[in-house]
Design an enzyme around this catalytic site. Structure first.
Site, PDB file in Angstrom:
ATOM      1  N   GLU A 113       0.917  -1.166  -0.036  1.00  0.00           N
ATOM      2  CA  GLU A 113       0.151   0.108   0.017  1.00  0.00           C
ATOM      3  C   GLU A 113       0.736   1.227  -0.005  1.00  0.00           C
ATOM      4  OE1 GLU A 113      -4.201  -0.711   2.220  1.00  0.00           O
ATOM      5  OE2 GLU A 113      -2.465  -1.283   3.426  1.00  0.00           O
ATOM      6  N   GLU A 133      -4.121  -9.140   3.652  1.00  0.00           N
ATOM      7  CA  GLU A 133      -4.809  -8.768   5.150  1.00  0.00           C
ATOM      8  C   GLU A 133      -6.223  -9.664   5.147  1.00  0.00           C
ATOM      9  OE1 GLU A 133      -2.775  -4.792   3.702  1.00  0.00           O
ATOM     10  OE2 GLU A 133      -3.580  -6.777   2.899  1.00  0.00           O
TER      11      GLU A 133
END
Length: 689
Positions: A113, A133
């Site tokens: 990210e 995640e």
């Protein structure tokens, strides 16, 4: 001239100036996890880039072997200190000077990210990127659900994020998740790329989401929900990704962060983080066996059946030389064909290149000649689960294997010491309990016998890692960790049959809890005769006061051995399992209740689940107290990785800890009463540490 070095206040991030480019180095070994100190250092470095005269661009890179392999999961169970990762990424995007991420090793989770928040990404060939995640019960919380679909489309983003897919650099370049790939000097390439962008910002947030076929999106949604069992994180990830089509990016980012914060504090996320850390702890050698492993390049596998062939495939995939030994040419040919069919199907499905399959098969030596054993660094016996048979094989291994070779038995429950004593070198013998199919299942129990040398245990652990298995060291006791606990679980489920439940009720209740399959469906799948033989082997030493359920014995006596014979607990018309048990099975179960003097009663799902779990927990306490399991968390790893215990429940030990000791003790009183006078109670306190 050497570049001028600026050391940031926070030592987890340092900076070096290369002319007009500021190189920002994340230095938080071993994986450069995005901890609070890293985030603070990055924010300060971006401020330096923005305010220092003469700088035109920045490069973000990781020290050591990786870029950033994720956020610091140890922070996730408590309040996150400022700045949080979205604040760092916002600063990069707001900076008037472009920032290029130089990726190597892995850029995963928050690390990826962070890279997506930069103006460009240059990766070393061999780098992997991804957002795992969801596998931890959360969603990407720093823009992953919004920036990824802007590059790959909504359908592909759903597939990637909901599965936690790790994407190699070549595929990432094709998907535009990275902008360039190089085979050397990624830092230099990123600096050059950064200079080429001077004065320009190239933010993914400013891009439009590519148009996707609505049918493709819906197909991706349904596939993700089905594969993810509709777990909360999967549902939330799908909704967040879809929002990239529906909301302004700032609104979607804000919503993503709210959901991330909620999920990271959920019971499921705590359980998944527990399992994550437990798996990594299980891979570490204890002080007692902290030594270098013996070198292994050549492996001999004795037995070319389903298990032996699977082990051979695992070893070949790991780049090892494999000698496959059988007693006759026909059995050897069948094993060789299994391996060839496996690689043929992998090539046909596009999962393996022809050249890789050919390379693997070229390292296989099928033979019936025991003299080949002298070439092996490690010998793995994978023959029939019978003590006399295994002892006979080990006597031959002892006669042919070279001095110093490691000798391993792939046994599910037999005494490793009794096998080792047949040899002249018991210090070289250990157990390696593979799970079927061996080339698919990740768990490997590494069994240390009474005389097993420390470097032999270390060799077993190193082999597991090389085979991409999850190793757990266990002491030598009947069933080791996994089968010992599963045996207690299965017995409790059989007690519940006598008490009033039907097999389909028990299976449905435990599947509703999250078990991959119910115990009676599993028994039919593996073959009832396996458990029957195990019971016969134990008959002479069985406690005469033990509550023994003979239902399975009676089924086997009638030739009902499970799926392979078309009947077991269930019937299998057209190969599919019947929804309910038939009158024969119900008659056997009802007669067992009569013989025990039990008046049958209705058991609900809650009682079935509670009793099954308590049986596991009690046996776990006994194993830990006896030293068969070295760590309580090892038990959770074994049951999740090898026995279908739901990962999102953390494992039986984690489940027990959530109940609290007082409530657990009270529930165990009820279980002891249900089991009868022969119930051996474990010290539950040992599980709570």
């Amino acid at each position: 001239m050497k570049p001028k070095v600026h050391t940031a206040v926070h030592t987890a991030v340092r900076t070096e100036r290369d002319g007009d480019v500021l190189v920002i180095i994340i230095d938080n070994p071993p994986i450069n996890a995005g901890s609070l100190e890293v985030r603070r250092g990055l924010l300060q470095a971006i401020d330096m880039l923005q305010t220092t005269p003469g700088l035109q661009a920045g490069v973000l890179i990781g020290s050591g072997n990786t870029f950033m392999a994720g956020s610091d999961l140890r922070e996730f169970g408590k309040p996150l200190g400022p700045p949080e990762l979205p604040t760092v990424i916002a600063a990069i995007e707001a900076c008037s000077r472009p920032v290029v991420a130089a990726l190597h090793g892995a850029a995963l989770g928050g690390g990826f990210e962070l890279a997506l928040g930069c103006d460009a990404r240059v990766a070393m060939l061999g780098t992997v990127v991804g957002l795992p995640e969801v596998g931890l019960g959360i969603i990407p919380g720093a823009g992953g659900t919004q920036r990824v679909p802007r590059r790959v489309g909504v359908a592909r983003a759903i597939q990637m994020i909901c599965s936690g897919e790790r994407i190699p650099s070549g595929k990432a370049l094709e998907l535009r998740l990275i902008d360039a790939a190089v085979d050397t000097d990624v830092r230099g390439a990123a600096i050059a790329h950064a200079r080429s962008l001077a004065g320009r910002k190239c933010r993914i947030r400013d891009e439009e989401v590519p148009e996707d076929n609505p049918a493709a999106i819906e197909s991706a949604v349904q596939s993700a929900l089905r594969a993810g069992k509709h777990r909360p994180a999967v549902v939330a990830a799908v909704e967040a990704i879809r929002a990239s089509l529906q909301l302004p990016i700032d609104d979607a980012l804000a919503d993503e962060r709210v959901v991330f914060q909620q999920l990271r504090q959920s019971a499921e996320a705590f359980a998944l983080r527990h399992q994550f850390f437990a798996e990594r702890e299980a891979m570490k050698l204890t002080q007692a066996v902290m030594t270098a492993p013996r070198p292994v390049q050549s492996v001999a596998i004795i037995g070319a059946g389903t298990m032996g062939s699977g082990i051979a495939i695992s070893a070949l995939d790991a780049g090892l030389d494999v000698i496959l030994l059988e007693q006759d040419e026909a059995a050897l040919r069948r094993g060789r064909e299994r391996i060839g069919e496996h690689y043929g199907s992998r090539v046909a499905s596009g999962k393996l290149k022809v050249s890789a399959a050919q390379d693997n098969e070229s390292r296989l030596t099928p033979s019936t000649d025991w003299a080949h054993l002298r070439r092996a660094d490690l010998v793995i016996e994978a023959v029939f689960e019978d003590m006399a048979v295994k002892q006979s094989v080990f006597a031959k291994i002892d006669a042919h294997a070279r001095p110093g070779a490691v000798m391993a038995t792939n046994t599910s429950y037999l005494d490793v010491d009794a096998i080792a004593r047949i040899t002249s070198r018991p210090q070289d013998v250990l157990g390696l309990h593979f799970f079927s199919p061996a080339h698919v299942m990740k768990l490997l129990e590494v069994v240390r016998g009474a005389e097993t040398a420390a470097d032999v245990v270390a060799t077993g652990m190193e082999l597991a890692k090389r085979l991409h298995k999850q190793p757990v060291v266990t002491g030598n006791a009947f069933g080791f960790i996994g089968n010992r606990i599963y045996n207690a679980y299965r017995k409790q489920c059989e007690f519940m049959l006598e008490d009033g439940a039907w097999p389909e009720q028990v299976d449905a209740a435990l599947q509703a809890f999250g078990m991959a399959m119910g115990p009676f469906a599993v028994a039919d799948l593996s073959g009832l005769d396996i458990a029957w033989r195990m019971r016969q082997a134990q008959a002479a030493t069985r406690n005469p006061n033990e509550r023994y359920v003979a239902i399975l014995d009676h089924l086997c006596e009638q030739g009902r051995l499970g799926r392979k014979t078309g009947t077991g607990y269930y019937t299998y018309p057209d190969g599919k399992r019947s929804a309910a048990t038939d009158e024969t099975v119900r008659g056997i179960i009802e007669q067992a209740s009569v013989d025990r003097g039990i008046e049958r009663r209705l058991l609900n799902n809650a009682e079935i689940q509670r009793r099954a779990l308590l049986a596991m927990v009690n046996e776990a306490a006994r194993l830990l107290a006896e030293g068969v399991a070295g760590r309580a968390t090892d038990i959770d790893v074994v049951m999740v990785q090898g026995y279908g215990f739901p990962r999102w429940e953390g494992g039986p030990v984690f489940w027990a800890r959530q109940q609290g000791l007082a409530a657990l003790q009270a529930a165990m009183d009820e279980l002891a009463h249900a089991n009868g006078g022969d119930f051996v109670r474990g010290d539950l306190a040992v599980l709570m540490a």
